[in-house]
Write a protein that holds these residues in place. Structure first.
Motif, PDB file in Angstrom:
ATOM      1  N   PRO A   1       0.888  -1.268  -0.033  1.00  0.00           N
ATOM      2  CA  PRO A   1      -0.104  -0.117  -0.102  1.00  0.00           C
ATOM      3  C   PRO A   1       0.841   1.280  -0.141  1.00  0.00           C
ATOM      4  O   PRO A   1       1.998   1.353   0.820  1.00  0.00           O
ATOM      5  N   ALA A   2       0.301   2.216  -0.636  1.00  0.00           N
ATOM      6  CA  ALA A   2       1.106   3.633  -0.750  1.00  0.00           C
ATOM      7  C   ALA A   2       1.225   4.189   0.588  1.00  0.00           C
ATOM      8  O   ALA A   2       2.066   4.859   0.898  1.00  0.00           O
ATOM      9  N   GLY A   3       0.305   3.900   1.601  1.00  0.00           N
ATOM     10  CA  GLY A   3       0.577   4.120   2.968  1.00  0.00           C
ATOM     11  C   GLY A   3       1.431   3.439   3.951  1.00  0.00           C
ATOM     12  O   GLY A   3       1.368   3.676   5.116  1.00  0.00           O
ATOM     13  N   HIS A   4       2.097   2.372   3.475  1.00  0.00           N
ATOM     14  CA  HIS A   4       2.881   1.418   4.122  1.00  0.00           C
ATOM     15  C   HIS A   4       4.078   2.463   4.782  1.00  0.00           C
ATOM     16  O   HIS A   4       4.640   3.669   4.088  1.00  0.00           O
TER      17      HIS A   4
ATOM     18  N   ARG B   1       7.349   6.129   4.127  1.00  0.00           N
ATOM     19  CA  ARG B   1       7.476   7.235   5.122  1.00  0.00           C
ATOM     20  C   ARG B   1       8.745   7.070   5.981  1.00  0.00           C
ATOM     21  O   ARG B   1       8.924   7.325   6.970  1.00  0.00           O
ATOM     22  N   GLY B   2       9.796   6.983   5.054  1.00  0.00           N
ATOM     23  CA  GLY B   2      11.156   6.926   5.802  1.00  0.00           C
ATOM     24  C   GLY B   2      11.888   8.358   5.662  1.00  0.00           C
ATOM     25  O   GLY B   2      11.289   9.341   6.384  1.00  0.00           O
ATOM     26  N   ILE B   3      12.935   8.466   5.096  1.00  0.00           N
ATOM     27  CA  ILE B   3      13.646   9.831   4.897  1.00  0.00           C
ATOM     28  C   ILE B   3      12.627  10.859   4.152  1.00  0.00           C
ATOM     29  O   ILE B   3      12.517  11.902   4.242  1.00  0.00           O
ATOM     30  N   PHE B   4      12.103  10.370   2.959  1.00  0.00           N
ATOM     31  CA  PHE B   4      11.207  10.860   2.114  1.00  0.00           C
ATOM     32  C   PHE B   4       9.680  10.373   2.053  1.00  0.00           C
ATOM     33  O   PHE B   4       9.539   9.127   2.415  1.00  0.00           O
ATOM     34  N   ASP B   5       8.958  11.395   1.686  1.00  0.00           N
ATOM     35  CA  ASP B   5       7.468  10.677   1.522  1.00  0.00           C
ATOM     36  C   ASP B   5       7.500  10.450   0.112  1.00  0.00           C
ATOM     37  O   ASP B   5       7.635  11.044  -0.836  1.00  0.00           O
ATOM     38  N   THR B   6       7.226   8.925  -0.273  1.00  0.00           N
ATOM     39  CA  THR B   6       7.146   8.476  -1.376  1.00  0.00           C
ATOM     40  C   THR B   6       5.854   7.953  -1.921  1.00  0.00           C
ATOM     41  O   THR B   6       5.599   6.847  -2.589  1.00  0.00           O
TER      42      THR B   6
ATOM     43  N   ILE C   1      14.649  11.180  -9.620  1.00  0.00           N
ATOM     44  CA  ILE C   1      14.405  11.517  -8.161  1.00  0.00           C
ATOM     45  C   ILE C   1      13.491  10.541  -7.538  1.00  0.00           C
ATOM     46  O   ILE C   1      13.794  10.186  -6.262  1.00  0.00           O
ATOM     47  N   SER C   2      12.451  10.354  -7.937  1.00  0.00           N
ATOM     48  CA  SER C   2      11.534   9.332  -7.340  1.00  0.00           C
ATOM     49  C   SER C   2      12.298   8.135  -6.935  1.00  0.00           C
ATOM     50  O   SER C   2      12.149   7.453  -5.881  1.00  0.00           O
ATOM     51  N   ALA C   3      13.117   7.329  -7.969  1.00  0.00           N
ATOM     52  CA  ALA C   3      13.834   6.344  -7.770  1.00  0.00           C
ATOM     53  C   ALA C   3      14.837   6.309  -6.505  1.00  0.00           C
ATOM     54  O   ALA C   3      15.026   5.339  -5.970  1.00  0.00           O
ATOM     55  N   GLN C   4      15.563   7.378  -6.782  1.00  0.00           N
ATOM     56  CA  GLN C   4      16.691   7.600  -5.568  1.00  0.00           C
ATOM     57  C   GLN C   4      16.055   7.822  -4.206  1.00  0.00           C
ATOM     58  O   GLN C   4      16.302   7.048  -3.235  1.00  0.00           O
ATOM     59  N   ARG C   5      14.927   8.466  -4.087  1.00  0.00           N
ATOM     60  CA  ARG C   5      14.125   8.604  -2.895  1.00  0.00           C
ATOM     61  C   ARG C   5      13.525   7.161  -2.206  1.00  0.00           C
ATOM     62  O   ARG C   5      13.711   6.903  -1.078  1.00  0.00           O
TER      63      ARG C   5
ATOM     64  N   ILE D   1      13.692   2.455   1.013  1.00  0.00           N
ATOM     65  CA  ILE D   1      13.987   1.065   1.234  1.00  0.00           C
ATOM     66  C   ILE D   1      14.922   0.322   1.906  1.00  0.00           C
ATOM     67  O   ILE D   1      15.028  -0.457   3.031  1.00  0.00           O
ATOM     68  N   VAL D   2      16.052   1.023   1.604  1.00  0.00           N
ATOM     69  CA  VAL D   2      17.359   0.775   2.477  1.00  0.00           C
ATOM     70  C   VAL D   2      17.227   1.121   3.876  1.00  0.00           C
ATOM     71  O   VAL D   2      17.605  -0.053   4.564  1.00  0.00           O
ATOM     72  N   ILE D   3      16.710   2.183   4.260  1.00  0.00           N
ATOM     73  CA  ILE D   3      16.419   2.429   5.699  1.00  0.00           C
ATOM     74  C   ILE D   3      15.442   1.703   6.241  1.00  0.00           C
ATOM     75  O   ILE D   3      15.606   0.976   7.311  1.00  0.00           O
ATOM     76  N   TYR D   4      14.278   1.111   5.481  1.00  0.00           N
ATOM     77  CA  TYR D   4      13.321   0.153   5.898  1.00  0.00           C
ATOM     78  C   TYR D   4      14.201  -1.090   6.230  1.00  0.00           C
ATOM     79  O   TYR D   4      13.686  -1.768   7.170  1.00  0.00           O
ATOM     80  N   MET D   5      14.860  -1.687   5.331  1.00  0.00           N
ATOM     81  CA  MET D   5      15.470  -2.797   5.505  1.00  0.00           C
ATOM     82  C   MET D   5      16.317  -2.698   6.627  1.00  0.00           C
ATOM     83  O   MET D   5      16.697  -3.969   7.361  1.00  0.00           O
ATOM     84  N   MET D   6      17.073  -1.842   7.137  1.00  0.00           N
ATOM     85  CA  MET D   6      17.849  -1.767   8.012  1.00  0.00           C
ATOM     86  C   MET D   6      17.243  -1.683   9.390  1.00  0.00           C
ATOM     87  O   MET D   6      17.793  -1.971  10.689  1.00  0.00           O
ATOM     88  N   THR D   7      15.939  -1.140   9.552  1.00  0.00           N
ATOM     89  CA  THR D   7      15.305  -1.141  10.674  1.00  0.00           C
ATOM     90  C   THR D   7      14.252  -2.116  10.915  1.00  0.00           C
ATOM     91  O   THR D   7      13.244  -2.108  11.848  1.00  0.00           O
ATOM     92  N   HIS D   8      14.012  -3.160  10.083  1.00  0.00           N
ATOM     93  CA  HIS D   8      12.890  -3.983   9.972  1.00  0.00           C
ATOM     94  C   HIS D   8      13.679  -5.726  10.122  1.00  0.00           C
ATOM     95  O   HIS D   8      14.692  -5.716   9.600  1.00  0.00           O
TER      96      HIS D   8
END
Length: 518
Positions: free
Chosen positions: A432-435, A439-444, A502-506, A511-518
């Motif tokens: 989901p877009a609300g996952h 909502r990590g470093i950027f709002d994607t 820009i969207s790809a980088q954000r 995703i990297v931050i999510y993987m490091m924290t889950h």
């Protein structure tokens, strides 16, 4: 009383000889390579290039009754950049054709105007380039000066070891090589593939998929006409990939005479197989645009990945980008992971190691890698050992990110098939877009897609489209069916179906931050 044996008459002997001859031809029906060595061009006289003559200032008035003259000078127009070099190779010969005209032919130039007409097609697309004949003995092998080389012929292609090595370096640096078996000759086709497999022993030729940008960058090519037995069919080109780019392209069926808009001479050549004029020129238009459009991609993906000394040895307290090596094209965008991690260092205080690590799932210890990355362009499959290891890895808390390079259908189908083998009974579901991932470093929760993807999948709107697999309530597989990694390099990939840079980088950093924290 036994009658004496009858003597075989001349008619019977001729019949036996004819049968044996036909049987011999049946065993070895392929024409000798020298039978293909014929002139395939036209006899049209080449027009001299138009001369631009501009008026200069008038001369001082002359005494009457002389008429004042205007001084003129020929102005050489600016030379456009060169798109392709037609490579000189093989032998030459002269012969007299059926009309009594003496013609000079050479292995490399059986259709003398094919490269010229190919470039004319490019100019019609407003790609203002020209071409040149290229002698490898004096060639600079610099793709920034000449982005593509064309080998054309019918007989066995032979190149020296030093030239093969130089051509390898040329392709790895961003150049493209095109091999046209101009009449569909098996001798040129087979030898060209052998030579470039020698140049790239780590690679293999792959059939260019129907949804590849090469068939859609200018003209949408779904069907072509191949004369000489194939009829209406899908286009058939094979390539060796360097990253996401076709570095060596081989056409089994002739293109050059079609580019020359005259295939009449091929009709008299035994076993000739070639594209008709329209099909050849449609392929030529896309090919010219592909050379231009992916030239920068080749230069960027061809750069060596540079690391600091601290990145050479993997520290245990830093995030490591571990990428799965598989039996398909596993290294799609060289340098992209490093580019993303460099940005992550810039935007956050996260400790990351910039050196990407290639992982063999069947042999390497995966316990030190909390994250694995998988990408590709074409079909691939996991071995039973890899399936078992990946299942154990994911059910033990590991996380897998999958990216579909260029957004092609072949890899997408392979991913869905192989994931079912690794995790039977579990299906990929939209994230989901609300996952929290968005909502990590950027709002994607809102993203931008490339024009080609917007055109084909307008229903996506501006929402990110990721698929995932939940295991014990946690997101353990994240799959992007559209190319995410290409945008990390900040270079244009024409007809790529994926995210804008820009969207790809954000999204990648989230995703990297999510993987490091889950």
């Amino acid at each position: 009383m036994t009658s004496p044996p009858r003597k075989r008459g001349p008619t019977l002997r001729i019949l036996i000889f004819a049968v044996l001859t036909c049987a011999s031809l049946g065993v070895n029906s392929r024409a000798d390579e020298n039978d293909w060595f014929v002139y395939l061009g036209t006899k049209e006289a080449k027009q001299a290039p138009r001369k631009n003559i501009n008026a200069a200032e008038a001369l001082p008035p002359l005494p009457l009754p002389a008429t004042p003259l205007r001084r003129t000078e020929r102005k050489k127009p600016p030379q456009p950049d060169c798109l392709v070099g037609k490579v000189i190779w093989g032998q030459s010969a002269s012969f007299v054709d059926t009309t009594g005209d003496k013609l000079e032919i050479a292995d490399w130039n059986l259709c003398p105007t094919d490269a010229e007409k190919f470039v004319e097609t490019a100019r019609a697309l407003d790609l203002q380039y020209h071409w040149q004949n290229t002698n490898l003995n004096s060639f600079h092998f610099d793709p920034e000066q000449l982005p593509a080389l064309l080998f054309s012929g019918v007989r066995t292609l032979k190149l020296s070891d030093s030239h093969i090595q130089s051509l390898r370096d040329y392709v790895l640096s961003g150049g493209m090589i095109i091999c046209d078996s101009i009449a569909g000759s098996p001798y040129f086709y087979d030898s060209a593939k052998k030579i470039f497999l020698r140049a790239f022993p780590e690679s293999r030729f792959r059939v260019i998929a129907a949804d590849h940008p090469l068939y859609h960058i200018i003209v949408d090519i779904d069907k072509v006409t191949c004369l000489g037995g194939k009829g209406q069919t899908e286009p058939f080109l094979e390539g060796i990939y360097v990253g996401s780019r076709v570095g060596v392209l081989v056409s089994k069926f002739g293109l050059g005479c079609g580019w020359n808009r005259n295939t009449e001479r091929l009709k008299d050549l035994r076993d000739a197989a070639y594209y008709d004029v329209k099909s050849a020129n449609d392929i030529g238009a896309d090919l010219a645009a592909y050379i231009v459009g992916y030239a920068e991609v080749g230069l960027v993906e061809g750069r060596p990945e540079v690391f600091g000394l601290a990145d050479q040895a993997r520290p245990t307290d830093e995030f490591v980008f571990a990428q799965i090596k598989h039996d398909g094209l596993w290294n799609v965008h060289p340098g992209a992971a490093t580019a993303l991690l460099t940005k992550l260092r810039r935007y956050t205080s996260v400790r990351v190691n910039l050196k990407r690590v290639g992982v063999d799932v069947a042999q390497d210890d995966l316990s030190s890698y909390p994250f694995l990355y998988l990408t590709g362009l074409d079909d691939f499959s996991f071995s039973p050992q890899e399936i078992s290891t990946l299942k154990q890895y994911l059910t033990s808390g590991g996380l897998l990110l999958i990216n579909n390079g260029l957004g092609l259908g072949t890899f997408d189908a392979a991913v869905r098939r192989e994931i079912k083998k690794v995790l039977p009974g579990i299906t990929l579901e939209p994230v989901p877009a609300g996952h929290n991932l968005h909502r990590g470093i950027f709002d994607t929760s809102v993203v931008q897609y490339t024009p080609s993807l917007v055109k084909s999948k307008s229903e996506l709107g501006g929402q990110p489209y990721l698929l995932g697999v939940m295991i014990n309530g946690d997101l353990r597989v994240i799959y992007s069916p559209y190319d995410l990694e290409a945008g990390w390099l900040e270079v244009q990939y024409p007809q790529m179906r994926g995210y804008e840079s820009i969207s790809a980088q954000r999204l990648g950093m989230n995703i990297v931050i999510y993987m490091m924290t889950h």
